[in-house]
Design an enzyme around this catalytic site. Structure first.
Site, PDB file in Angstrom:
ATOM      1  N   HIS A  72      21.937  77.250  36.720  1.00 56.44           N
ATOM      2  CA  HIS A  72      21.915  76.570  38.023  1.00 56.44           C
ATOM      3  C   HIS A  72      22.197  75.074  37.874  1.00 56.44           C
ATOM      4  O   HIS A  72      22.817  74.466  38.744  1.00 56.44           O
ATOM      5  CB  HIS A  72      20.532  76.717  38.683  1.00 56.44           C
ATOM      6  CG  HIS A  72      20.385  77.950  39.535  1.00 56.44           C
ATOM      7  ND1 HIS A  72      21.149  78.182  40.656  1.00 56.44           N
ATOM      8  CD2 HIS A  72      19.543  79.004  39.438  1.00 56.44           C
ATOM      9  CE1 HIS A  72      20.781  79.338  41.207  1.00 56.44           C
ATOM     10  NE2 HIS A  72      19.807  79.860  40.488  1.00 56.44           N
ATOM     11  N   GLY A 130      11.678  82.286  38.827  1.00 52.30           N
ATOM     12  CA  GLY A 130      12.273  81.055  38.320  1.00 52.30           C
ATOM     13  C   GLY A 130      12.890  80.273  39.465  1.00 52.30           C
ATOM     14  O   GLY A 130      13.220  80.841  40.512  1.00 52.30           O
ATOM     15  N   GLN A 135      18.159  74.158  43.757  1.00 47.72           N
ATOM     16  CA  GLN A 135      17.868  75.185  44.770  1.00 47.72           C
ATOM     17  C   GLN A 135      16.965  74.665  45.878  1.00 47.72           C
ATOM     18  O   GLN A 135      16.863  75.292  46.931  1.00 47.72           O
ATOM     19  CB  GLN A 135      17.207  76.409  44.123  1.00 47.72           C
ATOM     20  CG  GLN A 135      18.134  77.199  43.216  1.00 47.72           C
ATOM     21  CD  GLN A 135      17.407  78.404  42.649  1.00 47.72           C
ATOM     22  OE1 GLN A 135      16.728  78.303  41.647  1.00 47.72           O
ATOM     23  NE2 GLN A 135      17.544  79.535  43.304  1.00 47.72           N
ATOM     24  N   CYS A 166      18.518  86.218  42.881  1.00 48.84           N
ATOM     25  CA  CYS A 166      18.378  84.767  42.925  1.00 48.84           C
ATOM     26  C   CYS A 166      17.837  84.399  44.296  1.00 48.84           C
ATOM     27  O   CYS A 166      18.310  84.920  45.308  1.00 48.84           O
ATOM     28  CB  CYS A 166      19.749  84.125  42.701  1.00 48.84           C
ATOM     29  SG  CYS A 166      19.720  82.335  42.777  1.00 48.84           S
ATOM     30  N   LEU A 167      16.847  83.502  44.325  1.00 50.08           N
ATOM     31  CA  LEU A 167      16.258  83.112  45.616  1.00 50.08           C
ATOM     32  C   LEU A 167      17.288  82.438  46.524  1.00 50.08           C
ATOM     33  O   LEU A 167      17.105  82.397  47.728  1.00 50.08           O
ATOM     34  CB  LEU A 167      15.055  82.185  45.396  1.00 50.08           C
ATOM     35  CG  LEU A 167      13.837  82.821  44.714  1.00 50.08           C
ATOM     36  CD1 LEU A 167      12.769  81.767  44.441  1.00 50.08           C
ATOM     37  CD2 LEU A 167      13.262  83.959  45.540  1.00 50.08           C
ATOM     38  N   HIS A 189      19.253  81.854  33.250  1.00 48.38           N
ATOM     39  CA  HIS A 189      19.671  81.866  34.666  1.00 48.38           C
ATOM     40  C   HIS A 189      19.405  80.496  35.316  1.00 48.38           C
ATOM     41  O   HIS A 189      20.281  79.950  35.997  1.00 48.38           O
ATOM     42  CB  HIS A 189      18.891  82.982  35.390  1.00 48.38           C
ATOM     43  CG  HIS A 189      19.103  83.061  36.879  1.00 48.38           C
ATOM     44  ND1 HIS A 189      19.595  84.198  37.496  1.00 48.38           N
ATOM     45  CD2 HIS A 189      18.859  82.163  37.881  1.00 48.38           C
ATOM     46  CE1 HIS A 189      19.650  83.971  38.814  1.00 48.38           C
ATOM     47  NE2 HIS A 189      19.211  82.752  39.069  1.00 48.38           N
ATOM     48  N   GLU A 190      18.215  79.937  35.079  1.00 47.25           N
ATOM     49  CA  GLU A 190      17.863  78.666  35.726  1.00 47.25           C
ATOM     50  C   GLU A 190      18.668  77.505  35.138  1.00 47.25           C
ATOM     51  O   GLU A 190      19.061  76.592  35.869  1.00 47.25           O
ATOM     52  CB  GLU A 190      16.358  78.386  35.610  1.00 47.25           C
ATOM     53  CG  GLU A 190      15.445  79.450  36.215  1.00 47.25           C
ATOM     54  CD  GLU A 190      15.825  79.879  37.614  1.00 47.25           C
ATOM     55  OE1 GLU A 190      16.355  79.055  38.372  1.00 47.25           O
ATOM     56  OE2 GLU A 190      15.603  81.061  37.947  1.00 47.25           O
TER      57      GLU A 190
END
Ligand code: CO
Length: 173
Positions: free
Chosen positions: A138, A46, A51, A92-93, A134-135
């Site tokens: 963000h 995701g 991000q 998380c990236l 989660h996304e």
């Protein structure tokens, strides 16, 4: 195809409230394609626009890595959470190397728009529900480390700071 730079914690953009997308036009669709490419390249499941440095309410997900399972949602809004709250390991990236158990609901209802501008409404379960939650977090400046206990967070963030070589002192976690 473009691989975008992924902003890393504690980059300030990750803490901002992202702006709703008024019109879905070619630049937004190009961004979505680049986000898919970037997520795939980084082996993530995701990615949210902040991000990659764009403070707009756009997310992409793909729980399996199969092209047919890619899902992009513009202006996503979670309208309900139900089922059980289950803990699972999350990363998380934008916070590489760090993982933690995060509790989230197993079923969520989400509405938004697809890249063609059509309204979408879906019920997601399990991994897809976790990713969308989660996304969408963000887009509100929330990171998964905000959802774990304070002491655990302090320890993990301390370890992360050491690993990535951040020496500044401050309460940015
Ligand atoms: Co993330």
């Amino acid at each position: 195809m473009a691989i975008l730079e992924i902003r890393k914690f504690p980059d300030k953009i990750l803490r901002q409230q992202a702006q709703p997308v008024a019109d879905i036009t070619d630049p937004e669709r190009k961004l979505i394609q680049d986000m898919f490419d970037t997520m795939c390249f980084a082996k993530g499941v995701g990615l949210a626009a902040p991000q990659v440095g764009i403070s707009k309410r756009i997310i992409v997900c793909n729980p399996t890595g199969e092209e047919a399972d890619g899902l992009a949602i513009i202006n996503p809004r979670i309208i309900y959470r139900k089922g059980r709250k289950v803990k699972d390991c999350e990363g998380c990236l934008s916070i590489p190397t760090l993982t933690a158990e995060v509790a989230r609901f197993t079923i969520i209802g989400v509405v938004g728009k697809d890249p063609a501008g059509k309204n979408i409404s879906l019920e997601a379960r399990d991994l897809l529900a976790r990713i969308i939650d989660h996304e969408t977090d963000h887009l509100n400046g929330t990171l998964f480390i905000d959802k774990i206990g304070f002491l655990k967070r302090k320890m993990l963030v301390g370890r992360y700071k050491k690993k990535v070589g951040i020496t500044c002192v401050g309460r940015w976690y």
